[in-house]
Design a protein around this motif. Structure first.
Motif, PDB file in Angstrom:
ATOM      1  N   ILE A  53       0.641 -25.646 -22.499  1.00  0.00           N
ATOM      2  CA  ILE A  53       1.430 -26.869 -22.391  1.00  0.00           C
ATOM      3  C   ILE A  53       2.063 -27.167 -23.745  1.00  0.00           C
ATOM      4  CG2 ILE A  53       1.425 -29.312 -21.745  1.00  0.00           C
ATOM      5  CD1 ILE A  53      -1.133 -28.758 -20.161  1.00  0.00           C
ATOM      6  N   PRO A  54       3.232 -26.587 -24.031  1.00  0.00           N
ATOM      7  CA  PRO A  54       3.904 -26.876 -25.295  1.00  0.00           C
ATOM      8  C   PRO A  54       4.324 -28.340 -25.356  1.00  0.00           C
ATOM      9  CG  PRO A  54       5.341 -25.634 -23.850  1.00  0.00           C
ATOM     10  CD  PRO A  54       4.005 -25.654 -23.199  1.00  0.00           C
ATOM     11  N   LEU A  55       4.335 -28.892 -26.552  1.00  0.00           N
ATOM     12  CA  LEU A  55       4.693 -30.284 -26.759  1.00  0.00           C
ATOM     13  C   LEU A  55       6.098 -30.402 -27.333  1.00  0.00           C
ATOM     14  CD1 LEU A  55       1.319 -31.484 -28.288  1.00  0.00           C
ATOM     15  CD2 LEU A  55       2.278 -32.243 -26.100  1.00  0.00           C
ATOM     16  N   THR A  56       6.817 -31.436 -26.913  1.00  0.00           N
ATOM     17  CA  THR A  56       8.141 -31.731 -27.456  1.00  0.00           C
ATOM     18  C   THR A  56       8.063 -33.008 -28.279  1.00  0.00           C
ATOM     19  OG1 THR A  56       8.901 -33.125 -25.623  1.00  0.00           O
ATOM     20  CG2 THR A  56       9.141 -30.722 -25.360  1.00  0.00           C
ATOM     21  N   LEU A  57       9.124 -33.289 -29.019  1.00  0.00           N
ATOM     22  CA  LEU A  57       9.125 -34.467 -29.874  1.00  0.00           C
ATOM     23  C   LEU A  57       8.976 -35.769 -29.083  1.00  0.00           C
ATOM     24  CD1 LEU A  57       9.252 -35.645 -32.672  1.00  0.00           C
ATOM     25  CD2 LEU A  57      11.745 -35.424 -32.619  1.00  0.00           C
ATOM     26  N   PRO A  58       9.735 -35.979 -27.992  1.00  0.00           N
ATOM     27  CA  PRO A  58       9.510 -37.228 -27.245  1.00  0.00           C
ATOM     28  C   PRO A  58       8.131 -37.301 -26.595  1.00  0.00           C
ATOM     29  CG  PRO A  58      11.124 -35.831 -26.127  1.00  0.00           C
ATOM     30  CD  PRO A  58      10.905 -35.247 -27.480  1.00  0.00           C
ATOM     31  N   ASP A  59       7.512 -36.160 -26.319  1.00  0.00           N
ATOM     32  CA  ASP A  59       6.124 -36.186 -25.828  1.00  0.00           C
ATOM     33  C   ASP A  59       5.223 -36.875 -26.845  1.00  0.00           C
ATOM     34  OD1 ASP A  59       6.885 -34.657 -23.621  1.00  0.00           O
ATOM     35  OD2 ASP A  59       6.243 -32.776 -24.516  1.00  0.00           O
ATOM     36  N   ILE A  60       5.372 -36.496 -28.106  1.00  0.00           N
ATOM     37  CA  ILE A  60       4.535 -37.054 -29.171  1.00  0.00           C
ATOM     38  C   ILE A  60       4.760 -38.550 -29.302  1.00  0.00           C
ATOM     39  CG2 ILE A  60       4.192 -37.106 -31.674  1.00  0.00           C
ATOM     40  CD1 ILE A  60       2.769 -34.797 -30.318  1.00  0.00           C
ATOM     41  N   TYR A  61       6.018 -38.992 -29.216  1.00  0.00           N
ATOM     42  CA  TYR A  61       6.288 -40.419 -29.280  1.00  0.00           C
ATOM     43  C   TYR A  61       5.578 -41.153 -28.148  1.00  0.00           C
ATOM     44  CZ  TYR A  61      10.084 -39.220 -32.539  1.00  0.00           C
ATOM     45  OH  TYR A  61      10.822 -38.755 -33.607  1.00  0.00           O
ATOM     46  N   LEU A  75      -2.520 -35.175 -33.191  1.00  0.00           N
ATOM     47  CA  LEU A  75      -2.474 -33.718 -33.334  1.00  0.00           C
ATOM     48  C   LEU A  75      -3.862 -33.157 -33.638  1.00  0.00           C
ATOM     49  CD1 LEU A  75       0.824 -33.328 -35.407  1.00  0.00           C
ATOM     50  CD2 LEU A  75       0.498 -32.812 -32.979  1.00  0.00           C
ATOM     51  N   ARG A  76      -4.621 -33.845 -34.487  1.00  0.00           N
ATOM     52  CA  ARG A  76      -5.977 -33.385 -34.813  1.00  0.00           C
ATOM     53  C   ARG A  76      -6.888 -33.402 -33.583  1.00  0.00           C
ATOM     54  NH1 ARG A  76      -5.149 -36.144 -39.844  1.00  0.00           N
ATOM     55  NH2 ARG A  76      -5.973 -38.066 -38.924  1.00  0.00           N
ATOM     56  N   GLN A  77      -6.741 -34.413 -32.761  1.00  0.00           N
ATOM     57  CA  GLN A  77      -7.644 -34.587 -31.630  1.00  0.00           C
ATOM     58  C   GLN A  77      -7.238 -33.802 -30.392  1.00  0.00           C
ATOM     59  OE1 GLN A  77      -8.316 -38.766 -30.789  1.00  0.00           O
ATOM     60  NE2 GLN A  77      -8.302 -39.276 -32.964  1.00  0.00           N
ATOM     61  N   HIS A  78      -5.933 -33.665 -30.173  1.00  0.00           N
ATOM     62  CA  HIS A  78      -5.483 -33.190 -28.863  1.00  0.00           C
ATOM     63  C   HIS A  78      -4.533 -31.988 -28.886  1.00  0.00           C
ATOM     64  CE1 HIS A  78      -7.328 -36.675 -27.017  1.00  0.00           C
ATOM     65  NE2 HIS A  78      -6.673 -37.464 -27.841  1.00  0.00           N
ATOM     66  N   ALA A  79      -4.181 -31.482 -30.051  1.00  0.00           N
ATOM     67  CA  ALA A  79      -3.173 -30.418 -30.099  1.00  0.00           C
ATOM     68  C   ALA A  79      -3.656 -29.216 -30.891  1.00  0.00           C
ATOM     69  CB  ALA A  79      -1.870 -30.953 -30.703  1.00  0.00           C
ATOM     70  N   GLU A  80      -2.963 -28.120 -30.708  1.00  0.00           N
ATOM     71  CA  GLU A  80      -3.188 -26.905 -31.481  1.00  0.00           C
ATOM     72  C   GLU A  80      -1.839 -26.441 -32.022  1.00  0.00           C
ATOM     73  OE1 GLU A  80      -4.945 -24.123 -28.809  1.00  0.00           O
ATOM     74  OE2 GLU A  80      -6.933 -25.047 -28.880  1.00  0.00           O
ATOM     75  N   ILE A  81      -1.802 -26.129 -33.309  1.00  0.00           N
ATOM     76  CA  ILE A  81      -0.587 -25.613 -33.935  1.00  0.00           C
ATOM     77  C   ILE A  81      -0.934 -24.277 -34.572  1.00  0.00           C
ATOM     78  CG2 ILE A  81       1.260 -26.044 -35.594  1.00  0.00           C
ATOM     79  CD1 ILE A  81       0.595 -28.991 -35.478  1.00  0.00           C
ATOM     80  N   CYS A  82      -0.173 -23.264 -34.237  1.00  0.00           N
ATOM     81  CA  CYS A  82      -0.431 -21.963 -34.836  1.00  0.00           C
ATOM     82  C   CYS A  82       0.884 -21.239 -35.089  1.00  0.00           C
ATOM     83  CB  CYS A  82      -1.348 -21.117 -33.948  1.00  0.00           C
ATOM     84  SG  CYS A  82      -0.663 -20.696 -32.340  1.00  0.00           S
ATOM     85  N   ILE A  90       3.255 -25.233 -30.771  1.00  0.00           N
ATOM     86  CA  ILE A  90       2.597 -26.536 -30.774  1.00  0.00           C
ATOM     87  C   ILE A  90       2.285 -26.893 -29.320  1.00  0.00           C
ATOM     88  CG2 ILE A  90       2.729 -28.936 -31.531  1.00  0.00           C
ATOM     89  CD1 ILE A  90       5.122 -28.060 -33.309  1.00  0.00           C
ATOM     90  N   GLN A  91       1.017 -27.001 -28.995  1.00  0.00           N
ATOM     91  CA  GLN A  91       0.652 -27.233 -27.602  1.00  0.00           C
ATOM     92  C   GLN A  91      -0.564 -28.141 -27.488  1.00  0.00           C
ATOM     93  OE1 GLN A  91      -0.390 -23.491 -25.816  1.00  0.00           O
ATOM     94  NE2 GLN A  91      -2.105 -23.140 -27.160  1.00  0.00           N
ATOM     95  N   LEU A  92      -0.753 -28.699 -26.285  1.00  0.00           N
ATOM     96  CA  LEU A  92      -1.947 -29.473 -26.027  1.00  0.00           C
ATOM     97  C   LEU A  92      -3.164 -28.562 -26.088  1.00  0.00           C
ATOM     98  CD1 LEU A  92      -1.055 -31.921 -23.096  1.00  0.00           C
ATOM     99  CD2 LEU A  92      -1.526 -32.493 -25.484  1.00  0.00           C
ATOM    100  N   ASP A 145      10.956 -27.254 -30.765  1.00  0.00           N
ATOM    101  CA  ASP A 145      11.552 -27.004 -32.082  1.00  0.00           C
ATOM    102  C   ASP A 145      11.834 -28.314 -32.813  1.00  0.00           C
ATOM    103  OD1 ASP A 145      11.434 -24.316 -31.575  1.00  0.00           O
ATOM    104  OD2 ASP A 145      13.590 -24.040 -31.298  1.00  0.00           O
ATOM    105  N   ALA A 146      12.300 -29.320 -32.067  1.00  0.00           N
ATOM    106  CA  ALA A 146      12.564 -30.619 -32.671  1.00  0.00           C
ATOM    107  C   ALA A 146      11.274 -31.246 -33.187  1.00  0.00           C
ATOM    108  CB  ALA A 146      13.235 -31.550 -31.661  1.00  0.00           C
ATOM    109  N   LEU A 147      10.191 -31.064 -32.451  1.00  0.00           N
ATOM    110  CA  LEU A 147       8.890 -31.572 -32.902  1.00  0.00           C
ATOM    111  C   LEU A 147       8.475 -30.887 -34.195  1.00  0.00           C
ATOM    112  CD1 LEU A 147       6.259 -33.120 -32.666  1.00  0.00           C
ATOM    113  CD2 LEU A 147       5.456 -31.393 -31.025  1.00  0.00           C
ATOM    114  N   ALA A 148       8.637 -29.578 -34.257  1.00  0.00           N
ATOM    115  CA  ALA A 148       8.290 -28.858 -35.486  1.00  0.00           C
ATOM    116  C   ALA A 148       9.108 -29.383 -36.660  1.00  0.00           C
ATOM    117  CB  ALA A 148       8.521 -27.363 -35.302  1.00  0.00           C
TER     118      ALA A 148
END
Length: 205
Positions: A53-61, A75-82, A90-92, A145-148
């Motif tokens: 489940i990749p995340l987008t910028l409006p998802d984060i908002y 991001l620390r609690q619910h996401a993984e970035i690699c 960047i995903q849930l 990409d916008a989230l990154a």
């Protein structure tokens, strides 16, 4: 507009953009309405929750708001970035069982359904036409990409600073919710032309 159509391989759903002012939220809402009217309820089925489940910028908002600290906590609690090659993924987060951590396994329901991501909003257990697939994939990839780019701007991706030039800030996404993102501004001109053209496929129902 979302329609159930007949293709050479059977039934599928198709997307047609009817207005130049169409927003990302209107696309999501049209899919929600189509699901309710044309697709069997998904209660009791959680197969989509096992997928990436990749995340987008409006998802984060939606999940965390716009403040740097709240985004960092989410991001620390619910996401993984690699790092994958020259890209950030960047995903849930998924648990050891491979399932999204927002899923209540006993009830088979999302525990934060109202804030679910663009991927979750646009997942339908039904084949899609080529242009519907291209639209969904493009919006998800561009939104990620916008989230990154936003995370680099906030200093939340410093360990991958060598990738920052790959993620320029995109004003058509920055600081915008689903309701504020116009599809014409984020889709390529070629994809926009394809999606605004009437479908030649037979509409069912």
């Amino acid at each position: 507009m979302i329609n159930l159509v007949k293709t050479e391989d059977g039934l599928a759903y198709d997307v047609t953009i009817q207005k130049e002012t169409a927003t990302l939220w209107q696309y999501i809402k049209a899919l929600d309405d189509f699901l309710e009217e044309k697709v069997a309820p998904c209660l009791g089925c959680d197969s989509c929750c096992y997928q990436r489940i990749p995340l987008t910028l409006p998802d984060i908002y939606g999940y965390a708001g716009r403040e740097k600290e709240s985004i960092a906590n989410f991001l620390r609690q619910h996401a993984e970035i690699c790092k994958k090659g020259f890209a950030l993924d960047i995903q849930l987060r998924q648990g050891e069982d491979g399932i999204c951590t927002f899923l209540d396994g006993e009830e088979q329901r999302c525990t934060d359904h109202s804030h679910r991501s663009l991927v979750c909003h646009t997942y339908i257990c039904l084949p899609q036409t080529e242009r519907a697939r291209k639209m969904r994939e493009y919006l998800i990839n561009e939104g990620e990409d916008a989230l990154a780019g936003a995370l680099f701007q906030m200093g939340l991706c410093d360990q991958w600073r060598d990738l920052q030039e790959n993620y320029p800030l995109k004003p058509q996404w920055q600081n915008k919710t689903y309701e504020e993102i116009f599809l014409k501004n984020v889709l390529t001109s070629d994809l926009w032309e394809i999606l605004t053209a009437p479908s030649s496929l037979e509409i069912i129902g």
